[in-house]
Design a protein around this motif. Sequence first.
Motif, mmCIF file in Angstrom:
data_model
loop_
_atom_site.group_PDB
_atom_site.id
_atom_site.type_symbol
_atom_site.label_atom_id
_atom_site.label_comp_id
_atom_site.label_asym_id
_atom_site.label_seq_id
_atom_site.Cartn_x
_atom_site.Cartn_y
_atom_site.Cartn_z
ATOM 1 N N GLU A 21 0.810 -1.220 0.000
ATOM 2 C CA GLU A 21 0.000 0.000 0.000
ATOM 3 C C GLU A 21 0.842 1.269 0.000
ATOM 4 O OE1 GLU A 21 -3.884 1.865 2.254
ATOM 5 O OE2 GLU A 21 -2.663 0.401 3.330
ATOM 6 N N ASP A 22 1.883 1.329 0.828
ATOM 7 C CA ASP A 22 2.704 2.539 0.900
ATOM 8 C C ASP A 22 3.372 2.856 -0.439
ATOM 9 O OD1 ASP A 22 2.041 2.871 3.554
ATOM 10 O OD2 ASP A 22 3.873 1.953 4.325
ATOM 11 N N THR A 23 3.894 1.842 -1.099
ATOM 12 C CA THR A 23 4.559 2.048 -2.383
ATOM 13 C C THR A 23 3.570 2.499 -3.447
ATOM 14 O OG1 THR A 23 6.180 0.339 -1.801
ATOM 15 C CG2 THR A 23 6.039 0.965 -4.119
ATOM 16 N N VAL A 24 2.425 1.821 -3.515
ATOM 17 C CA VAL A 24 1.419 2.179 -4.521
ATOM 18 C C VAL A 24 0.895 3.590 -4.276
ATOM 19 C CG1 VAL A 24 -0.869 1.642 -5.432
ATOM 20 C CG2 VAL A 24 0.763 -0.197 -5.046
ATOM 21 N N VAL A 25 0.585 3.919 -3.030
ATOM 22 C CA VAL A 25 0.053 5.254 -2.723
ATOM 23 C C VAL A 25 1.072 6.331 -3.080
ATOM 24 C CG1 VAL A 25 -0.653 6.793 -0.831
ATOM 25 C CG2 VAL A 25 -1.615 4.495 -0.998
ATOM 26 N N GLY A 26 2.344 6.073 -2.824
ATOM 27 C CA GLY A 26 3.383 7.036 -3.198
ATOM 28 C C GLY A 26 3.388 7.309 -4.698
ATOM 29 N N SER A 74 7.024 -4.715 -6.511
ATOM 30 C CA SER A 74 7.886 -4.832 -5.339
ATOM 31 C C SER A 74 8.597 -6.167 -5.391
ATOM 32 C CB SER A 74 7.070 -4.745 -4.042
ATOM 33 O OG SER A 74 6.591 -3.453 -3.843
ATOM 34 N N GLN A 75 9.860 -6.166 -5.023
ATOM 35 C CA GLN A 75 10.647 -7.385 -5.148
ATOM 36 C C GLN A 75 10.087 -8.528 -4.300
ATOM 37 O OE1 GLN A 75 14.816 -7.551 -3.789
ATOM 38 N NE2 GLN A 75 15.264 -8.094 -5.912
ATOM 39 N N TYR A 76 9.604 -8.213 -3.107
ATOM 40 C CA TYR A 76 9.058 -9.290 -2.278
ATOM 41 C C TYR A 76 7.782 -9.864 -2.896
ATOM 42 C CZ TYR A 76 5.081 -6.918 -0.081
ATOM 43 O OH TYR A 76 3.882 -6.305 0.149
ATOM 44 N N VAL A 77 7.026 -9.057 -3.626
ATOM 45 C CA VAL A 77 5.842 -9.556 -4.337
ATOM 46 C C VAL A 77 6.296 -10.383 -5.545
ATOM 47 C CG1 VAL A 77 3.765 -8.902 -5.612
ATOM 48 C CG2 VAL A 77 4.419 -7.637 -3.566
ATOM 49 N N VAL A 98 11.234 -3.206 -7.605
ATOM 50 C CA VAL A 98 11.579 -2.086 -6.735
ATOM 51 C C VAL A 98 11.525 -2.527 -5.273
ATOM 52 C CG1 VAL A 98 10.758 -0.342 -8.376
ATOM 53 C CG2 VAL A 98 9.186 -1.266 -6.674
ATOM 54 N N PRO A 99 12.274 -1.854 -4.410
ATOM 55 C CA PRO A 99 12.202 -2.190 -2.990
ATOM 56 C C PRO A 99 10.928 -1.637 -2.371
ATOM 57 C CG PRO A 99 13.685 -0.351 -3.316
ATOM 58 C CD PRO A 99 13.244 -0.812 -4.684
ATOM 59 N N SER A 100 10.609 -2.108 -1.194
ATOM 60 C CA SER A 100 9.487 -1.540 -0.447
ATOM 61 C C SER A 100 9.995 -1.122 0.929
ATOM 62 C CB SER A 100 8.355 -2.561 -0.314
ATOM 63 O OG SER A 100 8.771 -3.654 0.465
ATOM 64 N N LYS A 101 9.145 -0.461 1.650
ATOM 65 C CA LYS A 101 9.532 0.072 2.955
ATOM 66 C C LYS A 101 9.969 -1.033 3.919
ATOM 67 C CE LYS A 101 6.470 1.626 5.983
ATOM 68 N NZ LYS A 101 5.414 2.445 6.572
ATOM 69 N N ASP A 102 9.266 -2.139 3.924
ATOM 70 C CA ASP A 102 9.532 -3.206 4.883
ATOM 71 C C ASP A 102 10.425 -4.317 4.353
ATOM 72 O OD1 ASP A 102 7.878 -1.933 6.743
ATOM 73 O OD2 ASP A 102 6.091 -2.919 5.930
ATOM 74 N N HIS A 103 10.701 -4.309 3.051
ATOM 75 C CA HIS A 103 11.502 -5.359 2.435
ATOM 76 C C HIS A 103 12.597 -4.718 1.585
ATOM 77 C CE1 HIS A 103 7.522 -7.110 3.219
ATOM 78 N NE2 HIS A 103 8.202 -8.210 3.498
ATOM 79 N N ALA A 108 20.562 -9.809 -5.883
ATOM 80 C CA ALA A 108 20.739 -11.211 -6.276
ATOM 81 C C ALA A 108 19.424 -11.838 -6.736
ATOM 82 C CB ALA A 108 21.314 -12.006 -5.112
ATOM 83 N N GLN A 109 18.290 -11.283 -6.329
ATOM 84 C CA GLN A 109 16.988 -11.833 -6.692
ATOM 85 C C GLN A 109 16.338 -11.126 -7.875
ATOM 86 O OE1 GLN A 109 14.635 -11.659 -3.149
ATOM 87 N NE2 GLN A 109 15.697 -13.372 -2.192
ATOM 88 N N ASP A 110 16.924 -10.054 -8.349
ATOM 89 C CA ASP A 110 16.340 -9.266 -9.436
ATOM 90 C C ASP A 110 16.571 -9.958 -10.777
ATOM 91 O OD1 ASP A 110 15.674 -7.363 -11.390
ATOM 92 O OD2 ASP A 110 16.219 -5.713 -10.074
ATOM 93 N N SER A 111 15.491 -10.365 -11.436
ATOM 94 C CA SER A 111 15.604 -11.100 -12.698
ATOM 95 C C SER A 111 16.185 -10.239 -13.815
ATOM 96 C CB SER A 111 14.251 -11.668 -13.105
ATOM 97 O OG SER A 111 13.323 -10.636 -13.305
ATOM 98 N N VAL A 112 15.837 -8.970 -13.862
ATOM 99 C CA VAL A 112 16.358 -8.085 -14.911
ATOM 100 C C VAL A 112 17.855 -7.890 -14.731
ATOM 101 C CG1 VAL A 112 16.268 -5.757 -15.881
ATOM 102 C CG2 VAL A 112 14.162 -6.909 -15.235
ATOM 103 N N LEU A 113 18.274 -7.645 -13.505
ATOM 104 C CA LEU A 113 19.700 -7.448 -13.235
ATOM 105 C C LEU A 113 20.497 -8.705 -13.561
ATOM 106 C CD1 LEU A 113 21.797 -5.466 -12.211
ATOM 107 C CD2 LEU A 113 21.358 -6.301 -9.899
ATOM 108 N N SER A 114 19.962 -9.875 -13.249
ATOM 109 C CA SER A 114 20.686 -11.111 -13.555
ATOM 110 C C SER A 114 20.778 -11.325 -15.069
ATOM 111 C CB SER A 114 20.049 -12.312 -12.871
ATOM 112 O OG SER A 114 18.757 -12.536 -13.344
ATOM 113 N N ARG A 115 19.732 -10.950 -15.810
ATOM 114 C CA ARG A 115 19.790 -11.057 -17.275
ATOM 115 C C ARG A 115 20.845 -10.126 -17.857
ATOM 116 N NH1 ARG A 115 13.341 -11.076 -18.675
ATOM 117 N NH2 ARG A 115 12.862 -12.920 -17.462
ATOM 118 N N VAL A 116 20.937 -8.921 -17.316
ATOM 119 C CA VAL A 116 21.941 -7.960 -17.788
ATOM 120 C C VAL A 116 23.340 -8.481 -17.482
ATOM 121 C CG1 VAL A 116 22.884 -5.645 -17.426
ATOM 122 C CG2 VAL A 116 20.417 -5.965 -17.656
#
Length: 130
Positions: A21-26, A74-77, A98-103, A108-116
């Motif tokens: 919610e915080d990320t989306v509202v922002g 969000s990366q955790y999602v 993207v990161p979130s407030k709590d996560h 290492a888990q970012d699929s786009v970064l690993s592809r690059v």
Amino acid sequence: MANRPQIRTAASALIAMIADEDTVVGFLLAGVGNVDLRRKTNYLIVDSKTTIKQIEDAFKEFTSREDIAIVLISQYVANRIRFLVDSYNKPIPAILEVPSKDHPYDPAQDSVLSRVKNLVSVESVASDRR
């Protein structure tokens, strides 16, 4: 150049969001939100009650809509539907984690970064062979 995917420009392309919610509202406060005539939004707020099926359905909908150019998730999602995110291979809409407030963000888990990284390492090996 003729084979390049085209981003819709007549009415400008949208950014979609799948996050807490915080990320989306922002992002909504920054002007990213959109509700079309059929009352379809370009965002999904994920909380503890959101099912994986709802997240999958939103991801599939946003990546198939022609009016969306970028899907921010969000990366955790993204980790909850990692198989879908990793199997997505179209350039448009682009998927950005993207990161979130709590996560915090974990590169290492970012699929786009690993592809690059894989692309860069393959190119450096190819250039070494020349």
